[in-house]
Structures are given as structure tokens and as C-alpha cells.
Scaffold this motif. Structure first.
Motif, PDB file in Angstrom:
ATOM      1  N   HIS A   1      31.315  70.237 -30.396  1.00  0.00           N
ATOM      2  CA  HIS A   1      30.774  69.074 -29.687  1.00  0.00           C
ATOM      3  C   HIS A   1      29.255  69.063 -29.744  1.00  0.00           C
ATOM      4  CE1 HIS A   1      29.555  66.878 -25.924  1.00  0.00           C
ATOM      5  NE2 HIS A   1      30.352  66.001 -26.473  1.00  0.00           N
TER       6      HIS A   1
ATOM      7  N   HIS B   1      26.941  66.289 -31.655  1.00  0.00           N
ATOM      8  CA  HIS B   1      25.865  65.519 -31.021  1.00  0.00           C
ATOM      9  C   HIS B   1      24.550  65.687 -31.759  1.00  0.00           C
ATOM     10  CE1 HIS B   1      27.165  63.143 -27.642  1.00  0.00           C
ATOM     11  NE2 HIS B   1      28.187  63.957 -27.614  1.00  0.00           N
TER      12      HIS B   1
ATOM     13  N   HIS C   1      24.271  65.068 -21.524  1.00  0.00           N
ATOM     14  CA  HIS C   1      25.712  64.968 -21.794  1.00  0.00           C
ATOM     15  C   HIS C   1      26.255  66.270 -22.401  1.00  0.00           C
ATOM     16  CE1 HIS C   1      29.492  63.381 -23.487  1.00  0.00           C
ATOM     17  NE2 HIS C   1      29.109  63.942 -24.625  1.00  0.00           N
TER      18      HIS C   1
HETATM   19 FE   LIG Z   1      30.168  63.827 -26.506  1.00  0.00          FE
END
Ligand SMILES: [Fe+2]
Length: 406
Positions: free
Chosen positions: A143, A147, A55
Motif C-alpha cells: 500500500h 501510494h 492516509h
Molecule cells: Fe490507499
């Protein structure tokens, strides 16, 4: 012109360096794990780590290669597998996600293309709001950092996890004494991001609120205080606590069991546990505006942030990073639950897309503030608004309480 070009070139180098630093941390966090562990479902609340890794790369490809560089994706079919909203966590292991060498090759392949696009892009193009002040690069770095924190939630459940690097700094920080609570003057407070540097859409626009005077705990609530509350009320203990058989508690994370340290901030409590504790103590949770007013002046350079401490510092530590109010550890150690629902500030405008914040607004999500030991320093700031479901306790969540000025 020559000066402008030189300034941009420097900025690009800095962006590339920070992208690479973020990736190095991501890879360090998962380095001790086998492929089987990367693909194992440890909890229905958390994705297998292989999904997070794919991701991270896929989100980078979407924004830094496709949107910024107008290039076709390497693997167009992957987008739907790694869409966080389309794929609830519990289903993610059933998806044909990338694993093993294929996953690593995809991460590397995307990164190479990102750097290629970065070389070509005109960061000063006034027609592209995504690039203004490097916004989209800042967002992608944040981001990946964020994560990392999600991955650390799962790593708490991994037996015999041995970090690549560990910083013992917080254990050595002396805890300063002081009053139980500090007073915040009533009056007008400016809330939200002040416009300079990177911030998410939900931190804008800056606006004035009027607050009554109140008192706020000088430190986060400790394990010791929470254990008293549990003993007194029979309330559910924090996640990862087990009775030690002698009236006390142990705590097991990353496969290691230790006696619960009464001096450390309580962590891994959900919103209703936090609220019940506050009521028991004759106090309440702060609103997020009260929290932000009390946090003004807190120094993120003097805070237990950045992940590799792998735990909290004692309540009262980092006194030299205190807010102007005298409250300590407003940044770092534990995310602090507030009583506020996640809602837009006046003048909110979704940017760069509604799925970042807007779709989460409403009474289902409660706001947490301040960052935890598992938050990268670069992400922590007093205007940053985290939000989550109130029943969540796998997050690094604790609390501090307020009471009225009587
Ligand atoms: Fe994300």
C-alpha cells in the motif's frame, strides 16, 4: 519449538526492515517539497500530498495497530478524513487533515506503535488469516509503495522538482532490435496467482483460459508511432505534450521541457487514445488474459521499475528480461491498457475487505497490466491487476497492441 521461534524472530526483523525501507522512499519522494507544496492542490484528479501521507499512516494504524494489535487508535477522529472511498480526491484539501509537524509526528507515532505490536504478535497464530504468511504486513508495505506511485503522478506537475536520488540505469540500457510482433500459440493458459507468496484477492483464483493464437507487439508503442497517429488523425496528443512550433512535440514534466523522444514508450494516454491508436494501426488492445499469456517468464529484476529512474527506457531495452514469448518490457516502463473490464476471477472471495477490489468490479474500470517505471519492484508481477477509469491519463499508462493470427 526453538527453531520455530527463531524463524519467526527473523521474519519479524525482515518485516520491520521492509516497513522502514518503504517509509524511507516515501519520505525521499517528498523531501524536496515545501510545506506549501505538500498542501497545494495541483490537479482536481490528485490529492494534495499531505493527504496521501496522512492516509498512509492512518491505513497503517487501522490494520497494523488496531486490527492486528487490538489497540485503540492514536487519533480516532482521523479515520473518516483518510477514508479513500468516503472522500473523493477533489474534496480532500477541504478536510481538516494533518499538516506540517503534526502530520510528521502522527506518521512517526503510528510507526512506533506498529513496531511495538509487531514485537508482541504471534505471526503463526492459525486462528488469524490476516497474519498467514505475513499477509497483512505485505499488504501494508505494498500500500505504501503504491501510494508512492500516486504521489509520483502529482510530482510530474511540480515545477523544479529535484529528486533526492536518481538512477540513470535505464538511459544506459541498449535497445535490442527484433520483429515488430511476436506470436503467441493458441491453447490453454493458466491465469492468476499460483498461490505462493503475496497476492491480492483479485488475482485469485488461478484458472485456465483457452486462447486463440495471436500476435503481440514486441515492445510498448513508442512516442514516435503515437506522434504519427496524432499527425494522421488529429487525435489528442498524450498528456504533457505541447507542439514545438516546428511540427514536432515537447513534453514538460517536473518543470522541465524536453523534445519528445521518439524511441521511448508513449506514456500518459487514456484508454480511448490507446484504443484509437490500436485501431489506426490495424490492431487492437489485448485482453488481460492475452497480456498475461504473453508476459509469462518476464523477469522483474531486469525491468525499468522502482521509481527513481523518473522516466522510461527506450522501447526494446531490457531484452534480457524478456518474456518467453520474446516480448520485452512487459514489466516496467508503462502500465499497459487492456480491453478488459475489471471483473472477478472464478471463485473470487473478497479478502481482507470488499473495498479493496470488489466494489470496483464492473464496466466502469479497465484493467492495466505490467507496472511502470514508477512502480516499486516488489509490487510488480505478471498477475498483478491494476484498474482505473478509462478517462485517466495522469497515471503512467501506455499500451501495446495485438492482432489476430491470420
Ligand atoms: Fe490507499
Amino acid at each position: 519449538m526453538a527453531i520455530a521461534a527463531a524463524a519467526s524472530a527473523l521474519e519479524k526483523g525482515e518485516i520491520a526492515r521492509r516497513l522502514s525501507e518503504a517509509r524511507a522512499r516515501t519520505l525521499d519522494l517528498v523531501a524536496p517539497l515545501t510545506d506549501e507544496q505538500l498542501n497545494r492542490v495541483y490537479s482536481p484528479l490528485l490529492s494534495p500530498l499531505a493527504w496521501d501521507l496522512g492516509h498512509i499512516a492512518n491505513f497503517e494504524e487501522l490494520w497494523l495497530v488496531q486490527r492486528v494489535g487490538d489497540r485503540e487508535p492514536l487519533r480516532g477522529e482521523l479515520g473518516r478524513l483518510y477514508d479513500a472511498i468516503e472522500n473523493p480526491r477533489v474534496t480532500r484539501n477541504e478536510l481538516p487533515i494533518l499538516r506540517g509537524d503534526e502530520l510528521r509526528a502522527y506518521m512517526d507515532g503510528v510507526r512506533a506503535r506498529t513496531l511495538h505490536v509487531l514485537e508482541d504478535v504471534d505471526l503463526d497464530d492459525p486462528s488469524r488469516p490476516l497474519l498467514r504468511d505475513g499477509f497483512i504486513y505485505e499488504m501494508l508495505i505494498a500500500h505504501e509503495h503504491q501510494h508512492g506511485e500516486t504521489m509520483l503522478q502529482l510530482l510530474q506537475m511540480v515545477e523544479d522538482y529535484e529528486p533526492v536520488a536518481r538512477n540513470d540505469g535505464p538511459e544506459l540500457e541498449p535497445a535490442a532490435g527484433g520483429p515488430e510482433m511476436v506470436r503467441i500459440e493458441g491453447g490453454s493458459y493458466e491465469i492468476g496467482h499460483n498461490g505462493g507468496g503475496f497476492a491480492y484477492d483479485n488475482e485469485r483464483g488461478r484458472h485456465t483460459v483457452s486462447l486463440e493464437p495471436f500476435w503481440i507487439d514486441r515492445t510498448p508503442v513508442t512516442n514516435g508511432a503515437f506522434a504519427e497517429f496524432v499527425a494522421d488523425t488529429g487525435a489528442e496528443p498524450p498528456r504533457y505534450w505541447e507542439p514545438d512550433g516546428a511540427g514536432g512535440w515537447t513534453r514538460t514534466v517536473m518543470g522541465s521541457t524536453e523534445k519528445v523522444d521518439p524511441q521511448l514508450p508513449v506514456i500518459h494516454v487514456d484508454h480511448s487514445q490507446a484504443e484509437a491508436f490500436a485501431g489506426w494501426a490495424g490492431k487492437r488492445l489485448p485482453t488481460e488474459q492475452e497480456w498475461e499469456a504473453a508476459a509469462t517468464g518476464a523477469d522483474r529484476e531486469r525491468a525499468n521499475l522502482d521509481q527513481i529512474s523518473f522516466g522510461c527506457a527506450a522501447a526494446g531495452a531490457y531484452a534480457d528480461g524478456a518474456a518467453a514469448s520474446g516480448a520485452v518490457q512487459m514489466l516496467g516502463d508503462v502500465w499497459e491498457w487492456t480491453s478488459s473490464d475489471f471483473a472477478p476471477y472464478p471463485g473470487f472471495e473478497p479478502f481482507p475487505y470488499p473495498e479493496y477490489s470488489e466494489v470496483f468490479f464492473g464496466p466502469r474500470h479497465k484493467v492495466l497490466r505490467g507496472g511502470s517505471w514508477a512502480t516499486r519492484r516488489n509490487v510488480a508481477r505478471i498477475t498483478f491487476r491494476n484498474w482505473d477509469l478509462p478517462e485517466r491519463s495522469q497515471i503512467f499508462s501506455g499500451l501495446r497492441c495485438v492482432k489476430e493470427d491470420t
